[in-house]
Design a protein around this motif. Structure first.
Motif, PDB file in Angstrom:
ATOM      1  N   TYR A  54      27.334  32.467  54.315  1.00 53.24           N
ATOM      2  CA  TYR A  54      27.388  31.743  53.033  1.00 53.24           C
ATOM      3  C   TYR A  54      26.993  32.659  51.877  1.00 53.24           C
ATOM      4  CZ  TYR A  54      25.976  28.982  49.057  1.00 53.24           C
ATOM      5  OH  TYR A  54      25.827  28.520  47.778  1.00 53.24           O
TER       6      TYR A  54
ATOM      7  N   LYS B 179      29.434  33.665  48.776  1.00 54.59           N
ATOM      8  CA  LYS B 179      29.021  33.405  47.391  1.00 54.59           C
ATOM      9  C   LYS B 179      29.032  34.686  46.567  1.00 54.59           C
ATOM     10  CE  LYS B 179      25.029  31.594  44.778  1.00 54.59           C
ATOM     11  NZ  LYS B 179      25.649  30.648  43.896  1.00 54.59           N
ATOM     12  N   THR B 180      28.463  35.753  47.110  1.00 58.18           N
ATOM     13  CA  THR B 180      28.397  37.032  46.407  1.00 58.18           C
ATOM     14  C   THR B 180      29.793  37.557  46.076  1.00 58.18           C
ATOM     15  OG1 THR B 180      26.306  37.601  47.473  1.00 58.18           O
ATOM     16  CG2 THR B 180      27.586  39.425  46.562  1.00 58.18           C
TER      17      THR B 180
ATOM     18  N   GLU C 125      31.763  35.161  43.551  1.00 60.04           N
ATOM     19  CA  GLU C 125      31.249  35.263  42.185  1.00 60.04           C
ATOM     20  C   GLU C 125      31.566  36.621  41.569  1.00 60.04           C
ATOM     21  OE1 GLU C 125      27.163  33.945  42.449  1.00 60.04           O
ATOM     22  OE2 GLU C 125      27.788  31.834  42.380  1.00 60.04           O
TER      23      GLU C 125
ATOM     24  N   LYS D  57      32.987  30.560  40.996  1.00 62.72           N
ATOM     25  CA  LYS D  57      31.633  30.019  41.046  1.00 62.72           C
ATOM     26  C   LYS D  57      31.465  29.309  42.383  1.00 62.72           C
ATOM     27  CE  LYS D  57      32.077  27.876  37.052  1.00 62.72           C
ATOM     28  NZ  LYS D  57      31.827  26.997  35.932  1.00 62.72           N
ATOM     29  N   VAL D  58      30.270  29.383  42.929  1.00 64.39           N
ATOM     30  CA  VAL D  58      29.968  28.712  44.198  1.00 64.39           C
ATOM     31  C   VAL D  58      28.708  27.899  44.002  1.00 64.39           C
ATOM     32  CG1 VAL D  58      29.410  29.005  46.638  1.00 64.39           C
ATOM     33  CG2 VAL D  58      30.994  30.589  45.535  1.00 64.39           C
ATOM     34  N   GLU D  59      28.766  26.634  44.419  1.00 61.97           N
ATOM     35  CA  GLU D  59      27.589  25.776  44.349  1.00 61.97           C
ATOM     36  C   GLU D  59      27.390  25.096  45.692  1.00 61.97           C
ATOM     37  OE1 GLU D  59      26.893  23.275  40.995  1.00 61.97           O
ATOM     38  OE2 GLU D  59      28.142  24.540  39.698  1.00 61.97           O
TER      39      GLU D  59
ATOM     40  N   LYS E   4      29.997  24.121  54.781  1.00 60.19           N
ATOM     41  CA  LYS E   4      29.307  25.390  55.031  1.00 60.19           C
ATOM     42  C   LYS E   4      29.612  25.910  56.424  1.00 60.19           C
ATOM     43  CE  LYS E   4      24.807  27.580  54.515  1.00 60.19           C
ATOM     44  NZ  LYS E   4      23.378  27.361  54.246  1.00 60.19           N
TER      45      LYS E   4
END
Length: 194
Positions: A36, A40-41, A44, A49-51, A140
């Motif tokens: 995860y 995300k890295t 982005e 964008k990741v939330e 996830k």
């Protein structure tokens, strides 16, 4: 025998022997401590964008607010409420003013930040590309380390169309400067369900 037939027969006779593909331990190729965090890295870093959210119901209020704003918003995720399945037959000109599209993804890829979306999840294959802001929801547990594992977990022959989408549309072809939203969505937010 014509020259064409001679050439084709010569090629057929002189085929190399088939060699078996090597067996590769895909788990030994690339490993991440936290898939995860890597997803995300990478996403982005390419403009997305990741939330992380605990439950998909957290997005219901956002969807309600988006629809109440008066903007053209389409939901294709049954868990968020009514699916706007009437858009299945909409043309590009009818979708021209589409502000946001909510779409469920199948699998996320940590190595490149891509998410696989089947055509049935899009409802209309134009949605992820014609909207101004793309909202994708994945679980996830469905984030895998590499494209190898992603292809193992999807069935590309299942439907007539599907796509890996990684962040918003972008290009640097014009005067070597990065332009976001040049050919599609200006923003892409991936909500990852814990």
């Amino acid at each position: 025998m014509s020259a064409r037939e001679k050439i084709l027969n010569t090629i057929a006779i002189n085929q190399p022997e088939l060699t078996a593909l090597p067996l590769i331990d895909r788990n030994a190729l690339i490993r991440y401590e936290d898939v995860y965090a890597q997803f995300k890295t990478v996403l982005e870093s390419i403009g997305g964008k990741v939330e992380l959210v605990q439950d998909i119901t957290e997005l219901k209020e956002q969807l309600i607010a988006d629809k109440a704003s008066g903007n053209f918003v389409v939901n294709t995720i049954a868990a968020l409420g009514d699916v706007d399945d009437q858009v299945v037959s909409f043309t590009a000109s009818e979708l021209e003013k589409l502000e946001k599209a909510y779409i469920k993804g199948t699998v996320g890829v940590a190595e490149n930040g891509a998410v696989w979306i089947y055509e049935s999840q899009m409802v209309n294959r134009l949605l992820p590309f014609i909207c101004q802001h793309l909202i994708v929801v994945i679980d996830k547990k469905d984030i895998v380390p590499t494209m190898h594992q992603a292809y193992d977990s999807i069935d590309v022959a299942k439907e007539g169309f599907g796509a890996f989408i990684a962040g918003p549309s972008k290009t640097a072809d014009i005067e070597q400067s990065l332009v976001i939203g040049a050919h599609g969505a200006r923003s892409a937010t991936i909500y990852v369900i814990e």
